[in-house]
Design an enzyme around this catalytic site. Structure first.
Site, PDB file in Angstrom:
ATOM      1  N   PRO A  65      10.374   9.859  51.158  1.00  0.00           N
ATOM      2  CG  PRO A  65      12.431  10.927  51.529  1.00  0.00           C
ATOM      3  CD  PRO A  65      11.827   9.697  50.959  1.00  0.00           C
ATOM      4  N   PRO A  85       2.594   0.128  -5.212  1.00  0.00           N
ATOM      5  CG  PRO A  85       3.479   2.251  -4.998  1.00  0.00           C
ATOM      6  CD  PRO A  85       2.722   1.212  -4.244  1.00  0.00           C
ATOM      7  CG  ASP A 134      -1.188  -8.770 -11.504  1.00  0.00           C
ATOM      8  OD1 ASP A 134      -0.442  -7.887 -11.075  1.00  0.00           O
ATOM      9  OD2 ASP A 134      -2.387  -8.895 -11.192  1.00  0.00           O
ATOM     10  CE  LYS A 160      -6.005  -8.719 -15.301  1.00  0.00           C
ATOM     11  NZ  LYS A 160      -6.776  -8.212 -14.197  1.00  0.00           N
ATOM     12  N   GLY A 170      -1.096  -5.317  -7.965  1.00  0.00           N
ATOM     13  CA  GLY A 170      -0.394  -4.030  -7.926  1.00  0.00           C
ATOM     14  C   GLY A 170      -1.321  -2.960  -7.368  1.00  0.00           C
ATOM     15  N   GLY A 171      -0.772  -2.025  -6.603  1.00  0.00           N
ATOM     16  CA  GLY A 171      -1.568  -0.907  -6.096  1.00  0.00           C
ATOM     17  C   GLY A 171      -2.657  -1.368  -5.155  1.00  0.00           C
ATOM     18  CG  ASP A 172      -6.989  -0.308  -3.349  1.00  0.00           C
ATOM     19  OD1 ASP A 172      -6.851  -0.202  -2.126  1.00  0.00           O
ATOM     20  OD2 ASP A 172      -8.059  -0.681  -3.888  1.00  0.00           O
ATOM     21  CB  THR A 224      -4.207   3.460  -5.614  1.00  0.00           C
ATOM     22  OG1 THR A 224      -4.486   3.244  -6.991  1.00  0.00           O
ATOM     23  CG2 THR A 224      -4.409   4.933  -5.281  1.00  0.00           C
ATOM     24  CB  ALA A 225      -0.477   3.741  -9.535  1.00  0.00           C
ATOM     25  CG  MET A 274      -4.302   0.649 -17.216  1.00  0.00           C
ATOM     26  SD  MET A 274      -5.725  -0.426 -17.041  1.00  0.00           S
ATOM     27  CE  MET A 274      -6.873   0.609 -16.146  1.00  0.00           C
TER      28      MET A 274
END
Ligand code: SAH
Length: 467
Positions: free
Chosen positions: A43, A226, A249, A271, A302-304, A332-333, A384
């Site tokens: 309705p 990471p 690594d 590494k 690791g990371g990118d 990335t870290a 590093m």
């Protein structure tokens, strides 16, 4: 099994939908998406519902439900909040032998709607037999994230080549082998990467040269982030779970490695600093060798992969050897460690730019442009740099950076044993000498480090302040 999952062909078929509110709208969307001609009875009808039904060549009946509305329909859905009407619809439909669904009322249903993952032509329906719809929806959400949105395109591509494959391979087994390779390999990956045309060409080529034993595999250069496995991308996870070989690594955490396909060959290629288990050239050769043997190789970094990861060098080698590859970015870290330590890398007041710098100095002598790095209102992130921290801080101070510039060392960022050490630029090397935070570690230099005190939220592993 309480219900049998079936897929109805409703293209052009009349379906009765009773109700004109929000719930009816949802059902109308679903039914029209499946091509049904909806006969809508109520309705009162919301304008959106009416518009939707009319646009999909349906029929609007502005009235209370009567049993004659059932004439000729394939399915009935009652989406009203009137118990009497719902009960009547159920009774009439059952008497007429028409499948009926009363929304949110399992005892009045002879069929139920599943939670749907739609990658048409692939469609997944999930049902909890009406007992725990929220669980079914949770599961759907999980599947939505696991199944790449372009699955639909992949299914159409396969559909276009189905007859050709049937002509080429005379047995079901041969055909299945062929499709397994195609769907688990580079053709599928091309589609997911949005390169449908390339995928089509590759598929055509594979169909022509199909000799299942002699095909080149593919290498996926994958950023593993990471350490915290939850920071992997969906794409990384998917490729890790279909790898034949995984080369990783020291920066790749055990938790991340655990998510690789159970029967993949895991190869450690070292590494750690000054301790290359396999030298770079050896890694490149291994990648090529496994790919040429037809394997799907995941190179986990690791990371990118493109940030201090030598990803570019590995790709050049693959390119030269004619091995197809793809790269998957990772967190990335700098991004992850700063976030987990509560240090924003930029800030409207303190820092307008950020630099990612390698602290690994060639021949261990200074070859950084410290004058440029000493400039104010920027954040410096040294990768590093743990072993050269003394040289780095001296270099910056000599170039004019304030001695009391705040510095943070983030050690083993995002991992359960993450630690953050903070101090002044002229004291940080000495503080680290005492604290001996372990690698991998990142050094962040700049005013933004001050914010660590107020914004830190991850873990409370901060080393005790030194006397
Ligand atoms: N491709 C990587 C970097 C490789 S260089 C990336 O994008 O993150 C290696 C350096 O990365 C280490 O020396 C350290 O400075 C940094 N690093 C990597 N993972 C880290 C972590 N979990 N915590 C702190 N630093 C890390």
């Amino acid at each position: 099994m309480e219900y049998l999952p079936l897929f109805f062909d409703l293209q052009g078929q009349p379906v009765l939908l009773i109700g004109g509110g929000d719930i009816a709208l949802r059902k109308a969307r679903l039914l029209t998406r499946a091509g049904a001609r909806v006969r809508l009875v109520s309705p009162e009808i919301l304008p959106e519902v009416e518009q939707l039904v009319v646009e999909a060549a349906g029929e609007i009946i502005e009235a209370r439900y009567r049993d004659e509305h059932l004439n000729g329909v394939r399915l009935v859905v009652a989406a009203t909040d009137d118990d009497e009407v719902n009960q009547q619809v159920h009774t009439d439909a059952v008497a007429a032998g028409i499948p009926v669904n009363v929304v949110d009322n399992p005892p009045l249903c002879t069929f139920i709607f599943p939670a749907i993952v739609d990658r048409s032509p692939i469609v997944i329906g999930i049902s909890s037999a009406g007992k725990a719809p929220v669980l079914a929806r949770n599961l759907r959400a999980k599947l939505e994230t696991l199944i790449p949105p372009r699955y639909a395109e992949l299914a159409s591509l396969v559909g276009r080549f189905r007859s050709a494959a049937k002509l080429k391979f005379d047995s079901v087994n041969k055909r299945r082998n062929f499709w397994e390779r195609v769907l688990g390999g580079s053709v599928a990956e091309r589609v997911f990467a949005g390169q449908t045309r390339e995928a089509e060409e590759l598929l055509l080529q594979q169909l022509h040269t199909a000799d299942a034993d002699h095909q080149v595999g593919e290498v996926y250069l994958v950023g593993a982030g990471p350490g915290d496995p939850e920071l992997l991308t969906f794409k990384a996870l998917r490729l890790m779970q279909q790898a034949d070989v995984v080369m990783y690594d020291a920066l790749v955490s055990a938790e991340v490695l655990d998510l690789c396909r159970r029967d993949a060959d895991l190869i450690y290629v070292g590494k750690q600093r000054d301790n290359h288990a396999v030298p770079q050239q050896g890694i490149n050769d291994l990648l090529v060798q496994h790919a040429k043997a037809g394997k799907r190789v995941v190179r986990l970094k690791g990371g990118d992969p493109f940030i201090f990861g030598r990803g570019g060098e590995e790709l050049q080698q693959l390119k030269a050897a004619g091995v197809p590859f793809q790269v998957v970015p990772g967190i990335t870290a700098a991004s992850a460690c700063s976030t987990y330590a509560g240090i924003p890398l930029t800030h409207r007041e303190y820092s307008q730019s950020v630099k990612f710098i390698t602290g690994q100095l060639k021949n261990r002598t200074s070859d950084l442009d410290f004058d440029e790095l000493a400039g104010s209102r920027q954040t410096l992130v040294f990768y590093m740099g743990l072993h050269t921290i003394e040289k780095l801080s001296k270099g910056l101070i000599v170039a004019g950076k304030a001695k009391d510039t705040p510095v943070a060392i983030v050690s083993r960022g995002t991992r359960p044993d993450q630690q953050v050490l903070t101090g002044r630029l002229d004291q940080i090397a000495q503080l680290q000498q005492k604290a001996q935070l372990p690698a991998p570690a990142l050094i962040i230099v700049g005013e933004v480090v001050e914010l660590h005190q107020t914004l830190a939220w991850f873990g409370d592993n901060e080393p005790a302040p030194l006397p």
